[in-house]
Design an enzyme around this catalytic site. Structure first.
Site, PDB file in Angstrom:
ATOM      1  N   ASP A 122      -9.338  -0.339  -9.732  1.00  0.00           N
ATOM      2  CA  ASP A 122     -10.142  -1.018  -8.708  1.00  0.00           C
ATOM      3  C   ASP A 122     -11.375  -0.139  -8.454  1.00  0.00           C
ATOM      4  O   ASP A 122     -12.417  -0.313  -9.109  1.00  0.00           O
ATOM      5  CB  ASP A 122      -9.281  -1.198  -7.441  1.00  0.00           C
TER       6      ASP A 122
ATOM      7  N   LYS B   9       0.851  -1.186   0.000  1.00  0.00           N
ATOM      8  CA  LYS B   9       0.000   0.000   0.000  1.00  0.00           C
ATOM      9  C   LYS B   9       0.887   1.237   0.000  1.00  0.00           C
ATOM     10  O   LYS B   9       1.894   1.269   0.738  1.00  0.00           O
ATOM     11  CB  LYS B   9      -0.869   0.008   1.270  1.00  0.00           C
TER      12      LYS B   9
ATOM     13  N   GLY C 293      -9.519  -8.174  -2.663  1.00  0.00           N
ATOM     14  CA  GLY C 293     -10.015  -8.640  -1.361  1.00  0.00           C
ATOM     15  C   GLY C 293     -10.460  -7.471  -0.523  1.00  0.00           C
ATOM     16  O   GLY C 293     -10.022  -6.332  -0.725  1.00  0.00           O
TER      17      GLY C 293
HETATM   18  O1  NPG Z   1      -6.358  -9.357   1.599  1.00  0.00           O
HETATM   19  O2  NPG Z   1      -8.482  -8.947   1.651  1.00  0.00           O
HETATM   20  C1  NPG Z   1      -7.312  -8.588   1.605  1.00  0.00           C
HETATM   21  C2  NPG Z   1      -7.013  -7.106   1.583  1.00  0.00           C
HETATM   22  C3  NPG Z   1      -6.718  -6.613   0.221  1.00  0.00           C
HETATM   23  O3  NPG Z   1      -5.636  -4.503   0.202  1.00  0.00           O
HETATM   24  C4  NPG Z   1      -6.677  -5.115   0.188  1.00  0.00           C
HETATM   25  N1  NPG Z   1      -7.848  -4.507   0.177  1.00  0.00           N
HETATM   26  O4  NPG Z   1      -8.071  -1.361  -1.352  1.00  0.00           O
HETATM   27  O5  NPG Z   1      -8.139  -3.338  -2.131  1.00  0.00           O
HETATM   28  C5  NPG Z   1      -8.108  -2.571  -1.178  1.00  0.00           C
HETATM   29  C6  NPG Z   1      -8.020  -3.098   0.234  1.00  0.00           C
HETATM   30  C7  NPG Z   1      -9.180  -2.813   1.132  1.00  0.00           C
HETATM   31  C8  NPG Z   1      -9.293  -3.455   2.315  1.00  0.00           C
HETATM   32  C9  NPG Z   1     -10.135  -1.911   0.807  1.00  0.00           C
HETATM   33  C10 NPG Z   1     -10.363  -3.230   3.186  1.00  0.00           C
HETATM   34  C11 NPG Z   1     -11.200  -1.672   1.644  1.00  0.00           C
HETATM   35  C12 NPG Z   1     -11.310  -2.326   2.847  1.00  0.00           C
END
Ligand code: NPG
Length: 368
Positions: free
Chosen positions: A238, A163, A290
């Protein structure tokens, strides 16, 4: 199948480790568990709307309202033959894709159980296990990030997503690349840049990344087009892609070269599979995103990622990476080849640990 009753439960579950993105840091995760009852069967679904409107305008409270006042009344007492029927029943509700997707997931599970078919086989999945990676949140320092990445590599993950946000980008990713010159590495900005501030991301082009995910605002396809023209690394969208139409338009205007598919973001599995087909026909790679799902949503993600066009590893990690105690009896494990098995049992292929649901319950409501 006549939909006899629906129960919604707001859950809050502690995460094994805090998770920090460009829009904030969380130590626990909220979601809504859906249960749909028909003919003695129960279909389970997970609505992935979060506590806060950081990733999306939807929150657990907006989803609760939309489910309770609009979506559940639209399906209660109705006769369903196919989970695809759900899309037409909820078409009068504008937006709120995560609320719709949670309901649709429960219908897939219900119908899969009634027909003794796994979700993967209903969707046209071709894989029994799918390649996965891990998404690593922003850490205190780049050195700490390198340590965390090292631990995940030791666990067996062969693809790492980092991130980023302004001020914590090139330095952090450069440190990871220097420490691990040959790993599959990608970054996710969660819309934290503008076309102007994304200038500083130029050095990422020299770090051999698989992709740069959602650098600019979610409603800004055109500037993503301009940015993609300046980068050799593929841009992946995304938050910007909420429908098949968005996906087609983004590809037509070269706003990205890769798409992250999350059923929650696009209003359900049905729409996720349709975006997959569009991309597959055009030879555009997709992968499954995810939302820190419980075992319920994770099972659905694994089924979706078993479709043939999911050619890049998904953000679908092992249960232990997220939760010490999950609400499913099944715990998903990482195989030694950085894959996770796709559930084979009917529907989502999971069963619920009722004690865990009780422990994490914020509130529940039943409708019939
Ligand atoms: O492993 O489920 C997982 C997390 C993957 O980074 C991830 N998700 O921006 O994609 C995203 C982020 C996210 C997580 C976004 C939680 C919103 C809530």
């Amino acid at each position: 199948m006549i939909i006899e009753a629906v129960k919604i439960s707001h859950l809050r579950m502690p995460l094994v480790l805090p998770f920090e993105t460009s829009f904030g840091r969380i130590t626990s995760r909220d979601c809504i568990l859906l249960e749909i009852f028909s003919e003695g069967l129960t279909g389970y679904g997970e609505c992935v709307a979060d506590r806060d409107p950081g990733y999306s305008y939807e929150t657990v409270n907006t989803a609760w309202h939309i489910l309770k006042d609009y979506l559940i009344p639209a399906v209660l007492g109705r006769n369903l033959h196919d989970a695809d029927d759900c899309q037409a029943m909820v078409a009068n509700v504008r937006g709120h894709p995560m609320a719709k997707a949670g309901l649709e997931m429960a219908l897939w599970d219900l119908i899969g159980k009634a027909q003794s078919r796994s979700l993967s086989s209903m969707l046209g999945g071709v894989r029994t296990k799918v390649e996965v990676g891990v998404s690593v949140g922003i850490q205190e320092t780049p050195q700490e990030l390198v340590k965390v990445v090292e631990r995940y590599l030791q666990d067996g993950y062969q693809r790492i997503k980092v991130k980023i946000k302004p001020g914590r980008d090139v330095g952090d990713v450069g440190a990871v690349r220097a420490a691990f010159p040959s790993i599959r590495l990608q970054v996710d900005a969660n819309s934290a840049y503008t076309l102007a501030t994304a200038e500083r991301l130029k050095p990422l082009d020299g770090l051999d990344l698989l992709l740069i995910e959602q650098p600019l605002a979610e409603d800004d396809l055109w500037d993503h087009h301009k940015l993609q023209a300046q980068f050799a690394t593929p841009i992946c969208l995304d938050e910007s892609i909420l429908s098949v139409r968005h996906a087609r338009q983004a590809l037509e205007m070269a706003a990205c070269r890769i798409i992250n598919i999350k059923a929650g973001r696009v209003g359900g599995m049905n729409q996720g599979a349709a975006i997959h087909s569009l991309c597959h026909n055009k030879g555009v790679p997709v992968w499954c995103g995810g939302m820190l799902e419980t075992g319920v949503g994770r099972a659905a993600n694994l089924a979706l990622a078993s479709l043939p066009g999911f050619s890049l590893p998904g953000d679908i990690s092992a249960t232990e990476r997220y939760y010490q105690e999950d609400i499913t009896n099944e715990r998903f494990q990482l195989n030694s080849d950085s894959t996770i098995n796709v559930p084979k049992a009917p529907g989502l292929g999971i069963s619920i640990n009722e004690k865990a649901v009780k422990r994490f319950l914020v509130k529940a409501e039943s409708m019939s």
